[in-house]
Scaffold this active site. Structure first.
Site, PDB file in Angstrom:
ATOM      1  CB  THR B 187      -0.882   0.061   1.250  1.00 14.88           C
ATOM      2  OG1 THR B 187      -0.030   0.188   2.394  1.00 14.88           O
ATOM      3  CG2 THR B 187      -1.717  -1.169   1.404  1.00 14.88           C
ATOM      4  CD  GLU B 331      -4.562  -2.228   3.631  1.00 13.81           C
ATOM      5  OE1 GLU B 331      -5.234  -1.932   2.624  1.00 13.81           O
ATOM      6  OE2 GLU B 331      -3.784  -1.433   4.188  1.00 13.81           O
ATOM      7  CE  LYS B 444     -10.574  10.018  15.712  1.00 10.96           C
ATOM      8  NZ  LYS B 444      -9.648  10.442  14.659  1.00 10.96           N
TER       9      LYS B 444
END
Lengths: 551, 551
Positions: B187, B331, B444
């Site tokens: 990746t 993945e 967040k």
């Protein structure tokens, strides 16, 4: 080098969780005769499979490895058992309700079924068996039927719905070894004891993926599959598992397998696909001829079990129902071949020829042909040999019984582990199988094979011949030679020389294959399912009971 | 109880043997620009894969476990390498020719490639790299290109065709453990070193079956698939393996990836299916607008890599090309979801909505959503969480390098082994995924998540805003809060209060999600593939380089 992939086993509980969550609105519809069909969503099936597993574990003491028999028609409860039993780590043993009582008892005892789940309508079959069943501790009854038939029996009797009531609708399915036993099915061999085939979670999962491949049955959640082939017959050709995996709706005929109800359920429920043996379709065609109905939804029909006669296939073509042949056996899970013609013949005259073959092997099934001397034969569409297959959903042994080693009889499994199918046929260069004979019916003459079926078909083409069966008989010079047993039509006179010339004419049969031994019989002995019972003829010949002419 | 099934491993050599024998007449067609396309049958591919394996073993000393890199376009020779290398027990390492040279060298060295097979046209890329490659002993060159670029290099140089010439066309493929390494792909992460994903024979075999399921791509030997997605990009989404398994013809564009040649090859070779990222299709659409061509054969288009804009999907609908979204990553092999709408919305307005989702998970991919505090979120189509997946073709680790343990970084793999995808989204009750953010781009704030993408889209809807990027910045009270960085259109004047009100209007954005921190920038920094490079903005904020207004 190590792969970095997750090690996630292929489990039936994963098919269950997937189908009930992601295809929760798909339905299992169970036909109920005169009454309204019973409908249950995949989500409900998932809830109830969990409830069933709780009941089996907590109330009946079922543990991983326990064997549970089902004596059931195709219906939603049988689907629940299909998923609950293997998912909890136990083994689903489907019982063939068409077997003679003695054989059924033998099979239940051999598999050591601890529980039998039965439809109420089948208690007249089950009740008299129970005194002969040595391992059964519990009987669970589902659906209408006379419970009084079970009065006084030794096993504990339970009501299916009462067991499920109030149980939790989720279950913490165990993480099993994918190679562990999930389900079993006995072959009803014509000789010797029945043989148990034990499917693994892995084999069923892979087989389900195969069924769903576009080049196989290729169904999606836009389809409804009328599953006529019984759930006790090789897992209904794997359809309950495969359909749950992709949200295909199931239409289950329950005990209503007569042509009339089948035609009615097709008209009312509009399935797009159906699967059954040829005799069912013969009956349905006759029914539609007498009482036409709208069966236009049904565009894809999978036929297996035995070959589909060309006339039947043509008749279905006229109704725009596309028949697709498939071949398999209990030992092959069962999908061994599917007769989707190759792209280059679509729309040509050859297309129909390819559809009449047993079909092409998928990637998961390796095949080879073995000749009379054990030699490998080419895939030339002409060389006939015994078909041997290998693959992750093909049996490599039979169940040996509790605690015993698996059985690997030499006539069923090769030394290198391939399944000897007992079927004789040819394979084209592009992998299409045509079966011509059962291996045991082939005549081994001087190191070559003579097809009994080919001789029979040629003989039965003669206007004087009503039926003909050809069997192998011992011969000092050639090892075996064919014996032609002929049933004449009323008024016809026997002339073996004429019949022999008829076979030889136009090169229909090679000269060395022509029978020397001929006899007239009253009728060809048949098995319980209507096949020629050649072992009776061989026995009568050996006993000198046949009046044989040599020409 | 033991299963009685055969223990047959799922191997790539079985796909090869099957495809080359039973689908021997199917073709791999490689585009050649001005010249005639090059055609090779699956039977020829099978022969040549065996020849390649002989050459690699006997001439180059490749042994089981050896890693071989391929620096190639999509073409027949690359397909041969795809099958020969894993089938002989070695590991195929596809190299991304779009990576910066330094990263490419790092990857080759990390995987310890012993051989690189390269297209001649890519020698200008490979030759300067060679001095930096520590493990490469052999370079094999295929197809046209200037060989003189390799003069004086250390590795031995071979011609692909010369290696194959005269070698046997069969090979005794070894019976491998299905969990052994078959192929690897790195990746190209935006942070840290590239990570190697090592696929097993098992994962590739299962993934291929999945691709062939009717509810997935569902192709058959009547199809031709135009495989635009590069073979170095997650195994071309598994298509070469899947197509070989069922005889689907492959149309390979080689290096001719511009809209003009693509349109021409569609018109001339009439593929029925194609697979590529959205940008390719944007270009093709523009080309067809300027120079209309007959592209009517192409009825099914798989789009992945990033979301397909609704307008693009509608434009393809008008051309009767049916776009089907798929989602995945290196993945996940990569097929994670496929956006085939559920049966009950077909023909309704909802159908298009479902097609715009990333799609539904197949049975082999289990999914869950994890919220900011690690809690499981419901599949209600509204709760957004980080997507975690599990399954037999999902990575559970990264390659650690030769002899080293696999890497399981805690931000990529959960303690119980699931892959943390880094994607944030919602899942409907029937299992359709909609991605909204990358996890690293989510803000967040006080135990809740704020979507940066949602804020950006809302901001960019304002007529004064040319571009806007929103990033998380530390906040004492809330942990993180959004910082809005805005590029104004020429002539527009900044008024953050107006923009903030615009966001709040009509309930577009909840009040607590509105940014307090605002800044004007010249342009949004971009990555090499044109995505917003938010780490640059975060760095500039941390360094105090941005002039931030609080409102």
């Amino acid at each position: 080098m190590l792969s970095t992939m997750q090690d996630v086993p292929l489990l039936i509980s994963r098919i269950l969780s997937h189908g009930s969550a992601l295809h929760g609105t798909s339905q299992v519809t169970t036909w109920a005769g005169e009454g309204e069909p019973h409908r249950r969503t995949f989500a409900e099936i998932g809830d109830r499979a969990a409830q069933l597993a709780h009941a089996l574990r907590d109330d009946l003491g079922v543990t991983p490895g326990s064997v549970l028999g089902t004596l059931m028609w195709n219906n939603a409860e049988h689907v629940e058992a299909y998923f609950a039993i293997p998912s909890m780590g136990a083994v689903l043993h489907t019982l063939n309700l068409r077997l003679p009582a003695e054989q059924l008892a033998w099979i239940v005892n051999h598999a050591a079924d601890r529980v039998v789940i039965a439809n109420g309508s089948l208690l007249p079959l089950l009740a008299p068996l129970l005194p002969h069943l040595t391992s059964v501790e519990h009987v669970v009854v589902s659906g209408p039927g006379d419970r009084s038939l079970l009065a006084g029996v030794t096993p504990q009797v339970h009501e299916y719905e009462e067991l499920l009531a109030g149980k939790p609708t989720t279950y913490d399915w165990p993480e099993l070894d994918e190679r562990s036993a999930a389900a079993m099915c006995y072959t009803s061999g014509t000789t010797g004891d029945p043989k148990g085939v034990v499917y693994s979670h892995r084999s069923i999962y892979l087989h389900s993926m195969q069924v769903n491949m576009a080049q196989s049955m290729g169904l999606t959640d836009q389809d409804t599959s009328l599953i006529v082939v019984p759930q006790f017959h090789v897992n209904a050709w794997g359809l309950p598992h495969a359909t749950f995996m992709t949200g295909v709706n199931m239409l289950m005929p329950e005990r209503f397998l007569q042509p009339g109800p089948l035609a009615e359920m097709i008209e009312k429920e509009q399935p797009t696909h159906a699967a059954a043996v040829p005799t069912i379709w013969q009956g349905l065609l006759a029914e539609l001829g007498e009482r036409p109905r709208d069966v236009g939804s049904l565009t894809q029909v999978t036929i297996g079990g035995s070959a589909c006669p060309p006339a039947l296939m043509e008749a279905f073509d006229k109704l725009d129902m596309r028949v697709c042949h498939a071949w398999g056996m209990t030992e092959t899970s069962p999908l061994g071949t599917v007769a989707r013609p190759p792209a280059h013949v679509i729309g040509t005259a050859q297309e129909f020829e390819y559809r009449l073959t047993q079909g092409r092997f998928p990637a998961g099934v390796e095949a080879r042909l073995t000749g009379p001397a054990g030699e490998r034969l080419p895939w030339d569409g002409e060389s006939a040999g015994e078909l041997e297959v290998r693959g992750p959903w093909i049996a490599g042994a039979y169940y040996g019984g509790e605690g015993a080693e698996p059985l690997r009889p030499a006539d069923k499994f090769s030394e290198d582990g391939w399944l000897k199918t007992g079927d004789v046929g040819t394979i084209t260069p592009d992998g299409y199988l045509t079966l011509t004979d059962r291996a045991k019916d082939v005549i081994k003459s001087g190191g070559e094979w003579i097809s009994s079926v080919e001789l029979e078909n040629a003989l039965m083409a003669h206007p004087d011949v009503a039926e003909a069966a050809v069997v192998a008989v011992p011969d000092d010079k050639w090892g075996e030679r064919p014996l032609a047993t002929v049933v004449l039509k009323g008024g016809a006179t026997a002339d073996f020389t004429v019949l022999r010339s008829f076979l030889a004419d136009e090169g229909k049969i090679a000269k060395w294959q022509l029978p020397e031994r001929w006899t007239i019989i009253e009728s060809v002995p048949k098995t319980s399912v209507g096949k020629f019972d050649k072992k009776v003829l061989r026995r009568r010949y050996a006993a000198g009971e046949l009046d044989v002419t040599r020409i």
